[in-house]
Design a protein around this motif. Structure first.
Motif, PDB file in Angstrom:
ATOM      1  N   SER A 262     -34.109 -27.426  21.368  1.00  0.00           N
ATOM      2  CA  SER A 262     -35.394 -27.339  21.222  1.00  0.00           C
ATOM      3  C   SER A 262     -34.309 -27.560  19.212  1.00  0.00           C
ATOM      4  N   ASP A 263     -33.816 -27.027  18.782  1.00  0.00           N
ATOM      5  CA  ASP A 263     -33.578 -27.279  17.303  1.00  0.00           C
ATOM      6  C   ASP A 263     -32.762 -28.420  16.973  1.00  0.00           C
ATOM      7  N   VAL A 264     -32.595 -29.233  17.677  1.00  0.00           N
ATOM      8  CA  VAL A 264     -31.309 -30.246  17.529  1.00  0.00           C
ATOM      9  C   VAL A 264     -33.250 -31.128  17.734  1.00  0.00           C
TER      10      VAL A 264
ATOM     11  N   TYR B  83     -36.601 -31.039  17.606  1.00  0.00           N
ATOM     12  CA  TYR B  83     -37.416 -31.322  16.352  1.00  0.00           C
ATOM     13  C   TYR B  83     -36.426 -31.080  14.882  1.00  0.00           C
ATOM     14  N   PHE B  84     -35.493 -31.180  14.788  1.00  0.00           N
ATOM     15  CA  PHE B  84     -34.744 -31.573  13.644  1.00  0.00           C
ATOM     16  C   PHE B  84     -35.218 -31.815  12.433  1.00  0.00           C
TER      17      PHE B  84
ATOM     18  N   LYS C 103     -35.299 -32.251   8.491  1.00  0.00           N
ATOM     19  CA  LYS C 103     -34.626 -31.973   7.011  1.00  0.00           C
ATOM     20  C   LYS C 103     -34.373 -33.189   6.426  1.00  0.00           C
TER      21      LYS C 103
ATOM     22  N   THR D  74     -43.041 -28.739  15.433  1.00  0.00           N
ATOM     23  CA  THR D  74     -41.693 -28.444  14.447  1.00  0.00           C
ATOM     24  C   THR D  74     -42.424 -27.070  12.923  1.00  0.00           C
TER      25      THR D  74
ATOM     26  N   VAL E 191     -40.049 -22.153  14.354  1.00  0.00           N
ATOM     27  CA  VAL E 191     -38.708 -21.812  14.398  1.00  0.00           C
ATOM     28  C   VAL E 191     -38.057 -22.177  15.486  1.00  0.00           C
ATOM     29  N   ASP E 192     -38.905 -21.734  16.276  1.00  0.00           N
ATOM     30  CA  ASP E 192     -38.833 -22.510  17.875  1.00  0.00           C
ATOM     31  C   ASP E 192     -39.578 -23.253  18.869  1.00  0.00           C
TER      32      ASP E 192
ATOM     33  N   THR F  60     -41.588 -22.009  10.246  1.00  0.00           N
ATOM     34  CA  THR F  60     -40.069 -22.645   9.285  1.00  0.00           C
ATOM     35  C   THR F  60     -41.074 -22.053   8.112  1.00  0.00           C
TER      36      THR F  60
END
Length: 545
Positions: free
Chosen positions: A60-62, A64-65, A67, A222, A225-226, A259
């Motif tokens: 999920s971190d990747v 919904y990256f 930045k 997004t 955080v998770d 976030t």
């Protein structure tokens, strides 16, 4: 289970976790990865213990990256198979065993081979080179994508005790959107779950319960955080109360859920309420704003589906791709049940003291408004009086309609006869106006482009419409006029002759599937052809350069 035992019984060496390729869970829950470890007793294999992990959760971190505008991340396994990448479907949308794609089939720059080789060796590294960025033109399946090449920085590193490797790709000079709004005096916050909060001032709006003269906020995945935890956990009144306490500055309990910058984004978008309340628009169904940070604010506020993610909506993607321009969507069904609507949207740049912007500035949000196709058609008639004039000598009217830069019809007189998505959604100009279409193709104003859908193994053909600079935004012919609407994705067509019937050979264009299988006849509607670009035996794609 025989393959597990056969492998671990002959593997030898110290025990280590072995990961399977992603596969669709037997019980139909999601795409999962199995991590397995052999159990030995006095050097004899006694069994195998495994645990399944959802790929959506694991990555999920990747996935919904978020930045920067063109920055992204991806993950490979030890065989160079891509587990998640912006050019692949999100794991939670896959409903079958996925087709595994190597990085060089998605990253087409020659230097990508060196990145892939280093990653599968388990190395860390970085490299800088020019690579393509693909942005959706709206409805990706039909309107496809635009590609631009930018200087990119690749940073990769292995994931400890696994055969996975992760890479982050950053555009040279990319600027992340940062909020500088003062949150010491937060504005009122209302979450969209009106069924859980029971606000006092509600009314009916097109058979929906809405906030009276106020907006409500919905968070995209997004914003968390998770993201997977948010999607997989049912929201309760306690959850919503915690959101409201945090957004109002009275509790930091859920701060680790969100976030950075989310509360600032909520505060910034609250200004929309005062603007819209002061400028009532009775013709508008909904007005809204969606931010890069994951905040979606709709006016008037109403409950939305939990799965709704404004960053994945065609209107949002189209405005990101067409920065600084106004875009109109093709007709679609309003998920809220108000009927067939068209969306007007525009991107918003990050603020500058000079208030002067360029297309290189980062986009912080997209604003949108939904209107009925009846209202839009009336605006067309008001703007072009000739569209409502009748030629009494020939017993027909001028036909005026709008098309987008992919050739899809936004509004047509015939749409008003059958106001339903069945007759108005994804109708291409080749279906309604085949003679005009053929002339546009002959004059090279409507040109065909193609791309490869590697997940579905097919070549997809779509169209782009643009007037040459020498045309000064218009094309005049004896049978029709084509006018470019400056600063938009829209063209006005004023036809002065009767609409001919669709040729029999192209009748397949009028089917109501999302994308048509190309006919053997010469037809101009978007379509696809099945292609043999994948070798199953050697697990390799054969793509043109």
């Amino acid at each position: 289970m025989g393959s597990y035992y056969t492998y671990f019984n002959t593997a030898g060496g110290p025990p280590a976790v072995t990961f399977s390729v992603p596969y669709y869970d037997l019980f139909g829950l999601s795409v999962v990865v199995s991590g397995c470890l052999p159990v030995h007793h006095y050097s004899q294999l006694k069994g195998v213990v495994c645990i399944d992990r959802s790929v959506s959760d694991l990555l999920s971190d990747v996935t919904y990256f978020n930045k920067g505008e063109l920055n992204y991340a991806f993950v490979l396994d030890g065989e160079a198979r891509v587990l998640t990448h912006p050019l692949l479907p999100r794991p939670q949308t896959i409903r079958d065993d996925p087709l595994f794609i190597r990085l060089t089939s998605l990253e087409r720059s020659p230097q990508a081979l060196d990145v892939m080789t280093s990653m599968i060796r388990g190395e860390s590294g970085n490299s800088t080179f020019v690579s393509p960025r693909v942005t959706s033109r709206g409805d990706t399946a039909l309107q496809r994508v635009d590609v631009r090449h930018v200087l990119s920085h690749y940073f990769w590193s292995p994931v400890a005790r696994t055969h996975f490797s992760a890479c982050v790709v950053l555009v040279d000079g990319a600027v992340s959107v940062r909020s500088v709004v003062d949150t010491s005096r937060p504005p009122p916050f209302v979450y969209h779950r009106l069924d859980l909060t029971s606000p006092p001032h509600t009314c009916r709006h097109f058979d929906r319960v809405v906030l009276a003269g106020a907006s409500a906020v919905k968070f995209a995945p997004t914003a968390f955080v998770d993201p997977y935890e948010y999607l997989d956990t049912e929201e309760t009144k306690t959850t919503v109360d915690r959101y409201e306490l945090y957004m109002s500055g009275r509790n930091s309990f859920v701060e680790t859920y969100f976030t950075d910058g989310l509360r600032e984004s909520v505060t910034e978008t609250f200004r929309l309420d005062a603007i819209l309340a002061a400028r009532p628009a009775h013709y508008a169904i909904w007005r809204y704003i969606g931010t890069k940070a994951g905040v979606y604010r709709q006016f008037p506020g109403t409950r939305l589906r939990k799965e709704f993610d404004h960053t994945q909506e065609p209107w949002y993607k189209r405005s990101i791709s067409m920065k600084g321009m106004t875009s109109l969507s093709t007709p679609r069904d309003d998920p809220s049940g108000t009927g067939t609507i068209v969306t007007l949207s525009h991107s918003i740049y990050q603020g500058r003291p000079s208030q002067v912007h360029s297309s290189s500035d980062p986009v912080t949000a997209v604003m949108g408004m939904d209107v009925t196709i009846t209202f839009l058609y009336q605006q067309l008639l008001d703007s072009y009086p000739e569209c409502s004039a009748t030629d009494k000598t020939r017993d027909y009217c001028c036909r005026c309609f709008l098309i987008d830069n992919s050739g899809f019809i936004i509004i047509h007189k015939h749409f008003l006869d059958y106001i339903s998505s069945e007759h108005t959604t994804n109708v291409h100009i080749s279906v309604k106006e085949p003679v005009i279409t053929q002339d546009l193709v002959t004059k090279n104003i409507m040109t065909q482009a193609t791309c490869v859908n590697v997940q579905e193994l097919r070549d997809q053909y779509y169209w782009k419409i643009s007037l040459p600079g020498s045309a000064n935004g218009s094309l005049f012919t004896p049978s029709y006029t084509l006018l470019d609407v400056p600063g938009t994705n829209v063209f006005v067509v004023i036809a002065t002759g009767p609409a001919p019937a669709l040729p029999v050979t192209c009748s397949w264009c009028d089917t109501k599937t999302d994308l048509r299988l190309c006919s053997e006849h010469r037809c101009n509607c978007p379509c696809f052809r099945r292609t043999d670009i994948y070798g199953y035996c050697n697990d390799k794609f054969f793509l043109k350069t």
